[in-house]
Write a protein that holds these residues in place. Structure first.
Motif, PDB file in Angstrom:
ATOM      1  N   THR A  32       0.801  -1.222   0.000  1.00 42.75           N
ATOM      2  CA  THR A  32       0.000   0.000   0.000  1.00 42.75           C
ATOM      3  C   THR A  32       0.831   1.268   0.000  1.00 42.75           C
ATOM      4  N   THR A  33       2.105   1.206   0.388  1.00 47.30           N
ATOM      5  CA  THR A  33       2.950   2.406   0.403  1.00 47.30           C
ATOM      6  C   THR A  33       4.302   2.091  -0.221  1.00 47.30           C
ATOM      7  N   TYR A  34       4.999   3.136  -0.598  1.00 47.65           N
ATOM      8  CA  TYR A  34       6.306   2.982  -1.236  1.00 47.65           C
ATOM      9  C   TYR A  34       7.347   2.344  -0.321  1.00 47.65           C
ATOM     10  N   PRO A  35       7.481   2.767   0.952  1.00 46.44           N
ATOM     11  CA  PRO A  35       8.457   2.080   1.812  1.00 46.44           C
ATOM     12  C   PRO A  35       8.187   0.581   1.927  1.00 46.44           C
ATOM     13  N   ILE A  36       6.917   0.195   2.076  1.00 49.04           N
ATOM     14  CA  ILE A  36       6.597  -1.230   2.166  1.00 49.04           C
ATOM     15  C   ILE A  36       6.973  -1.940   0.867  1.00 49.04           C
ATOM     16  N   TYR A  37       6.710  -1.296  -0.247  1.00 46.16           N
ATOM     17  CA  TYR A  37       7.058  -1.857  -1.554  1.00 46.16           C
ATOM     18  C   TYR A  37       8.562  -2.130  -1.650  1.00 46.16           C
ATOM     19  N   LEU A  38       9.371  -1.170  -1.207  1.00 48.42           N
ATOM     20  CA  LEU A  38      10.815  -1.356  -1.265  1.00 48.42           C
ATOM     21  C   LEU A  38      11.266  -2.503  -0.374  1.00 48.42           C
ATOM     22  N   PHE A  39      10.741  -2.547   0.849  1.00 47.65           N
ATOM     23  CA  PHE A  39      11.155  -3.599   1.775  1.00 47.65           C
ATOM     24  C   PHE A  39      10.682  -4.975   1.287  1.00 47.65           C
ATOM     25  N   ALA A  40       9.475  -5.024   0.731  1.00 50.33           N
ATOM     26  CA  ALA A  40       8.983  -6.289   0.185  1.00 50.33           C
ATOM     27  C   ALA A  40       9.832  -6.741  -0.995  1.00 50.33           C
ATOM     28  N   ALA A  83       0.240  -6.213   1.725  1.00 50.05           N
ATOM     29  CA  ALA A  83       1.058  -5.694   2.825  1.00 50.05           C
ATOM     30  C   ALA A  83       0.645  -4.255   3.098  1.00 50.05           C
ATOM     31  N   VAL A  84       0.158  -4.008   4.310  1.00 48.39           N
ATOM     32  CA  VAL A  84      -0.366  -2.694   4.666  1.00 48.39           C
ATOM     33  C   VAL A  84       0.500  -2.050   5.745  1.00 48.39           C
ATOM     34  N   ASN A  85       0.432  -0.739   5.800  1.00 45.99           N
ATOM     35  CA  ASN A  85       1.117   0.015   6.845  1.00 45.99           C
ATOM     36  C   ASN A  85       0.455  -0.201   8.203  1.00 45.99           C
TER      37      ASN A  85
END
Length: 325
Positions: A32-40, A83-85
């Motif tokens: 759902t967010t860019y930081p989560i996208y990067l970590f995933a 994956a959500v914040n």
């Protein structure tokens, strides 16, 4: 800034920065967010048949006003994992999650959440609908220590969801955690601890976005006031007076707006008090991670966090602080 640590980070993370999307995915992870996208993307790197996608939430500075696009809804429909914040940030996603069979990873699990300090907007002060951002401040990714918890949560759920590839998830998460720790030590040590004493009195922050509380806590400084202000929802006359008085009382040389947010009120206060206006990033958007991009500030873009730290040091110093050595 010393060059040896960026080289170490590059060695750790370059394999993790390849584009995440893959054809014919057997497992699709939507973030759902860019930081989560990067970590995933870090945690799933090299795992056969896994595609990582993100919603278009980087286009707005406040997710409480976000509306799912048709493209977003199609991504959610094909998601095996979402994956959500968490922490109340994704109110726009409630109906979609209720209708989905996907595994949901709440990246806020285990994070020590802070109470929301945002000013309440009400109809007496504003001519727009009120914002209720909930009890907890959901911007916890602004503390690198919490970024490590996010990586851990992604690893844990992916291992349970896709156990045949558990070893790969574990290895990637371990490497990502090391890189985050090294980078955190570099920013907090080589930049903040070394150059913040040049500022004299410990700086205090006034921000025109309510998302910098975790950032201030990570630096060990006070967030004196924050106002959630967007285009079309400027601060009230009362709030402007309050901030103006605080700037004068504390002799604050600079106030901060968010990169994608409104700066109209901040500019008005600057004219009244003589303070400067600088911008900090919420790290909500950025380019696709590329292995060929060797500039540390662009490396998978979460590391632009360091730019925020340098901006605070430089802005309070009133000049460019150049790291030595």
């Amino acid at each position: 800034m010393k060059k040896i640590i960026p080289i170490l980070i590059l060695a750790l993370l370059l394999p993790s920065c390849a584009p995440a999307g893959r054809p014919e995915a057997r497992l699709t992870v939507v973030c759902t967010t860019y930081p989560i996208y990067l970590f995933a993307a870090f945690v799933t790197e090299g795992v056969e048949g896994v595609a990582v996608e993100r919603l278009d939430t980087g286009s707005t500075s406040c997710l409480h006003d976000y509306t799912l696009s048709m493209a977003d809804m199609k991504k959610l429909e094909r998601a095996d994992v979402i994956a959500v914040n968490g922490a109340g940030l994704e109110e726009f996603l409630e109906d979609a999650l209720a209708a989905s069979d996907a595994v949901v990873i709440d990246c806020s699990e285990g994070v020590e959440l802070l109470e929301n300090l945002s000013h309440d907007h009400n109809e007496d002060d504003h001519d727009h609908d009120g914002h209720d951002h909930g009890h907890w401040d959901p911007h916890y990714w602004m503390d690198p220590e919490n970024a490590r918890i996010m990586v851990s949560n992604l690893r844990n759920y992916l291992v349970l969801t896709d156990p045949d590839y558990a070893a790969a998830y574990e290895k990637n998460a371990y490497r990502s955690d090391i890189a985050l720790r090294v980078y955190q030590e570099e920013i907090m040590g080589d930049v903040w601890e070394k150059y913040s004493p040049q500022l004299g009195e410990p700086p205090v922050l006034i921000t025109f976005h309510d998302g910098f509380q975790y950032f201030a806590k990570a630096l060990g400084i006070e967030l004196l006031a924050s106002i959630e202000e967007e285009a079309g929802s400027e601060a009230s006359a009362r709030e402007i007076v309050e901030i103006t008085e605080l700037v004068k009382e504390y002799n604050i040389p600079v106030i901060f707006t968010e990169v994608n947010g409104s700066d109209a009120t901040a500019r008005a206060i600057a004219r009244e008090t003589g303070c400067r206006v600088a911008q900090l990033s919420m790290l909500m958007d950025g380019p696709e991670p590329k292995a060929s991009d060797l500039e540390l500030g662009r490396l998978c873009n979460y590391f632009n966090y360091g730019n925020n730290v340098v901006t605070v040091v430089d802005s309070f110093a009133g000049r460019r602080v150049v790291p030595q050595g």
